[in-house]
Design an enzyme around this catalytic site. Structure first.
Site, PDB file in Angstrom:
ATOM      1  N   TYR A   1      -9.231  -7.482  -5.027  1.00 49.12           N
ATOM      2  CA  TYR A   1      -9.171  -6.075  -4.591  1.00 49.12           C
ATOM      3  C   TYR A   1     -10.511  -5.719  -3.955  1.00 49.12           C
ATOM      4  O   TYR A   1     -10.568  -5.157  -2.859  1.00 49.12           O
ATOM      5  CB  TYR A   1      -8.862  -5.159  -5.779  1.00 49.12           C
ATOM      6  CG  TYR A   1      -8.913  -3.683  -5.407  1.00 49.12           C
ATOM      7  CD1 TYR A   1      -7.864  -3.093  -4.710  1.00 49.12           C
ATOM      8  CD2 TYR A   1     -10.013  -2.889  -5.732  1.00 49.12           C
ATOM      9  CE1 TYR A   1      -7.912  -1.743  -4.345  1.00 49.12           C
ATOM     10  CE2 TYR A   1     -10.070  -1.546  -5.378  1.00 49.12           C
ATOM     11  CZ  TYR A   1      -9.016  -0.981  -4.690  1.00 49.12           C
ATOM     12  OH  TYR A   1      -9.070   0.355  -4.333  1.00 49.12           O
TER      13      TYR A   1
ATOM     14  N   LYS B   1     -11.227  -4.582   0.100  1.00 48.32           N
ATOM     15  CA  LYS B   1     -11.871  -3.350   0.545  1.00 48.32           C
ATOM     16  C   LYS B   1     -13.151  -3.660   1.326  1.00 48.32           C
ATOM     17  O   LYS B   1     -13.499  -2.958   2.272  1.00 48.32           O
ATOM     18  CB  LYS B   1     -12.155  -2.435  -0.648  1.00 48.32           C
ATOM     19  CG  LYS B   1     -10.874  -1.892  -1.302  1.00 48.32           C
ATOM     20  CD  LYS B   1     -10.036  -1.067  -0.331  1.00 48.32           C
ATOM     21  CE  LYS B   1      -8.872  -0.368  -0.985  1.00 48.32           C
ATOM     22  NZ  LYS B   1      -8.100   0.490  -0.068  1.00 48.32           N
TER      23      LYS B   1
ATOM     24  N   ASP C   1       6.681   0.968   5.812  1.00 50.96           N
ATOM     25  CA  ASP C   1       5.924  -0.037   5.084  1.00 50.96           C
ATOM     26  C   ASP C   1       4.771  -0.429   6.006  1.00 50.96           C
ATOM     27  O   ASP C   1       5.003  -1.015   7.077  1.00 50.96           O
ATOM     28  CB  ASP C   1       6.825  -1.243   4.780  1.00 50.96           C
ATOM     29  CG  ASP C   1       6.081  -2.341   4.039  1.00 50.96           C
ATOM     30  OD1 ASP C   1       4.828  -2.315   4.005  1.00 50.96           O
ATOM     31  OD2 ASP C   1       6.754  -3.250   3.509  1.00 50.96           O
TER      32      ASP C   1
HETATM   33  N1  LIG Z   1      -7.367   5.625  -7.464  1.00 47.64           N
HETATM   34  C1  LIG Z   1      -8.605   5.205  -7.406  1.00 47.64           C
HETATM   35  O1  LIG Z   1      -9.344   5.209  -8.403  1.00 47.64           O
HETATM   36  C2  LIG Z   1      -9.153   4.728  -6.097  1.00 47.64           C
HETATM   37  C3  LIG Z   1     -10.535   4.485  -5.989  1.00 47.64           C
HETATM   38  C4  LIG Z   1     -11.047   4.037  -4.783  1.00 47.64           C
HETATM   39  C5  LIG Z   1     -10.215   3.838  -3.706  1.00 47.64           C
HETATM   40  N2  LIG Z   1      -8.875   4.059  -3.828  1.00 47.64           N
HETATM   41  C6  LIG Z   1      -8.043   3.831  -2.649  1.00 47.64           C
HETATM   42  O2  LIG Z   1      -7.467   5.063  -2.268  1.00 47.64           O
HETATM   43  C7  LIG Z   1      -6.198   4.817  -1.654  1.00 47.64           C
HETATM   44  C8  LIG Z   1      -5.124   5.692  -2.296  1.00 47.64           C
HETATM   45  O3  LIG Z   1      -5.120   5.422  -3.691  1.00 47.64           O
HETATM   46  P1  LIG Z   1      -4.369   6.370  -4.741  1.00 47.64           P
HETATM   47  O4  LIG Z   1      -5.081   6.175  -6.011  1.00 47.64           O
HETATM   48  O5  LIG Z   1      -4.196   7.717  -4.163  1.00 47.64           O
HETATM   49  O6  LIG Z   1      -2.983   5.594  -4.836  1.00 47.64           O
HETATM   50  P2  LIG Z   1      -1.494   6.076  -5.227  1.00 47.64           P
HETATM   51  O7  LIG Z   1      -0.891   4.908  -5.911  1.00 47.64           O
HETATM   52  O8  LIG Z   1      -1.506   7.419  -5.878  1.00 47.64           O
HETATM   53  O9  LIG Z   1      -0.825   6.273  -3.790  1.00 47.64           O
HETATM   54  C9  LIG Z   1      -0.622   5.203  -2.921  1.00 47.64           C
HETATM   55  C10 LIG Z   1       0.561   5.542  -2.043  1.00 47.64           C
HETATM   56  O10 LIG Z   1       0.705   4.454  -1.121  1.00 47.64           O
HETATM   57  C11 LIG Z   1       2.081   4.146  -1.010  1.00 47.64           C
HETATM   58  N3  LIG Z   1       2.243   2.759  -0.590  1.00 47.64           N
HETATM   59  C12 LIG Z   1       2.003   1.640  -1.329  1.00 47.64           C
HETATM   60  N4  LIG Z   1       2.284   0.549  -0.593  1.00 47.64           N
HETATM   61  C13 LIG Z   1       2.697   0.984   0.631  1.00 47.64           C
HETATM   62  C14 LIG Z   1       3.131   0.340   1.799  1.00 47.64           C
HETATM   63  N5  LIG Z   1       3.218  -1.007   1.872  1.00 47.64           N
HETATM   64  N6  LIG Z   1       3.483   1.100   2.861  1.00 47.64           N
HETATM   65  C15 LIG Z   1       3.419   2.455   2.792  1.00 47.64           C
HETATM   66  N7  LIG Z   1       3.029   3.117   1.699  1.00 47.64           N
HETATM   67  C16 LIG Z   1       2.665   2.398   0.622  1.00 47.64           C
HETATM   68  C17 LIG Z   1       2.672   4.427  -2.389  1.00 47.64           C
HETATM   69  O11 LIG Z   1       4.066   4.632  -2.325  1.00 47.64           O
HETATM   70  C18 LIG Z   1       1.889   5.660  -2.811  1.00 47.64           C
HETATM   71  O12 LIG Z   1       2.554   6.858  -2.423  1.00 47.64           O
HETATM   72  C19 LIG Z   1      -5.932   3.322  -1.798  1.00 47.64           C
HETATM   73  O13 LIG Z   1      -6.269   2.674  -0.599  1.00 47.64           O
HETATM   74  C20 LIG Z   1      -6.869   2.903  -2.918  1.00 47.64           C
HETATM   75  O14 LIG Z   1      -7.230   1.558  -2.835  1.00 47.64           O
HETATM   76  C21 LIG Z   1      -8.338   4.510  -4.996  1.00 47.64           C
END
Ligand SMILES: NC(=O)c1ccc[n+]([C@@H]2O[C@H](COP(=O)([O-])OP(=O)(O)OC[C@H]3O[C@@H](n4cnc5c(N)ncnc54)[C@H](O)[C@@H]3O)[C@@H](O)[C@H]2O)c1
Length: 243
Positions: free
Chosen positions: A155, A159, A61
């Site tokens: 959010y 960021k 975590d």
């Molecule tokens: N999806 C989008 O459109 C998008 C756009 C811009 C930025 N992001 C950023 O990209 C990153 C990844 O996003 P994603 O869409 O691949 O998300 P996702 O939900 O597919 O994956 C996130 C992963 O993080 C893990 N996780 C969550 N909380 C956790 C914790 N406390 N400790 C350890 N692991 C934890 C989850 O289990 C999951 O496997 C994030 O930081 C998100 O803010 C996403």
């Protein structure tokens, strides 16, 4: 002669590597020769991803100091050290008016998106300094931290905090804009359908959202020796959305 691998001999931790961008980053890093430790909250998805990608998994975590300490111990014990940390794990609440955001929502985005980055540096920097290793931190931020999105106030702010702190911490970050991963329905505040994505995509000059491969390629460059004179930058992997 064996082909040149861009991350050969590097040891990397990828948080949130069980799915989405993190999984794409872990896959690219393995392909380029790195020893990768996926650190994720989900035991099931994390072990499955690690088995498939042929890398290591540690349940962690990222909001807990003890888990960062355990990750460092694992990297040192299994691979003899650590070089790269990709702070990718992130969370959002569903798109909604700011006055309806709860304290739980606020704590979630601030803890997972911001506190985790602080903890990673607080635990790992002393190691890099003591060992005189040029550690590399890559934060996965968001275009929301540069161009705030409506109804995602805290959010966006989380960021923006990551982007700002990373400039001072002299590391690197990528800001990405995605449409094909699991958080998309939360950003949209409605089901992730082709119709609902239209407004989201209309502001991207290159006409599509980023893929895990887009983000992974940028991270690979930033983690490689090719980027050894780059620090504190915000690299937008966004098809021009922030232009
Ligand atoms: N999806 C989008 O459109 C998008 C756009 C811009 C930025 N992001 C950023 O990209 C990153 C990844 O996003 P994603 O869409 O691949 O998300 P996702 O939900 O597919 O994956 C996130 C992963 O993080 C893990 N996780 C969550 N909380 C956790 C914790 N406390 N400790 C350890 N692991 C934890 C989850 O289990 C999951 O496997 C994030 O930081 C998100 O803010 C996403």
């Amino acid at each position: 002669m064996a082909p040149h691998l861009r991350l050969q001999f590097k040891v990397a931790i990828v948080t949130g590597g069980a799915s989405g961008f993190g999984r794409g980053i872990a896959a690219k890093f393995v392909e380029e020769g790195a020893q990768v430790i996926i650190a994720d909250l989900s035991e099931e998805a994390g072990s499955a991803a690690a088995a498939e990608l042929k890398c290591d998994f540690v349940r962690a975590d990222v909001t807990r100091r003890a888990d960062w300490e355990a990750l460092l111990r694992t990297a040192v014990d299994r691979f003899g050290g650590l070089d790269v940390v990709v702070n990718n794990a992130g969370m959002t609440y569903a798109n909604k008016p700011t006055e309806t955001v709860t304290e739980h929502d606020f704590d979630l985005v601030m803890n997972v998106n911001v506190k985790s980055v602080w903890l990673s540096t607080d635990v790992l920097l002393p190691y890099f300094l003591e060992k005189k290793r040029p550690g590399c931190f890559i934060q996965i931020a968001s275009t929301a931290g540069v161009r705030p999105r409506p109804n995602l106030t805290w959010y966006n702010a989380s960021k923006a905090a990551v982007i700002n702190a990373t400039k001072v911490r002299r590391a690197m970050q990528t800001s990405c804009y995605a449409t094909n991963v699991t958080m998309t329905h939360l950003f949209l505040g409605k089901p992730d359908t082709e119709e609902n994505r239209k407004g989201f995509l209309s502001v991207v000059p290159l006409g599509r959202g980023s893929t895990p491969a887009d983000v992974a390629n940028a991270c690979c460059y930033l983690a490689s020796e090719e980027a050894s004179f780059i620090t504190g930058v915000n690299l937008e992997v966004d098809g021009g959305r922030c232009v």
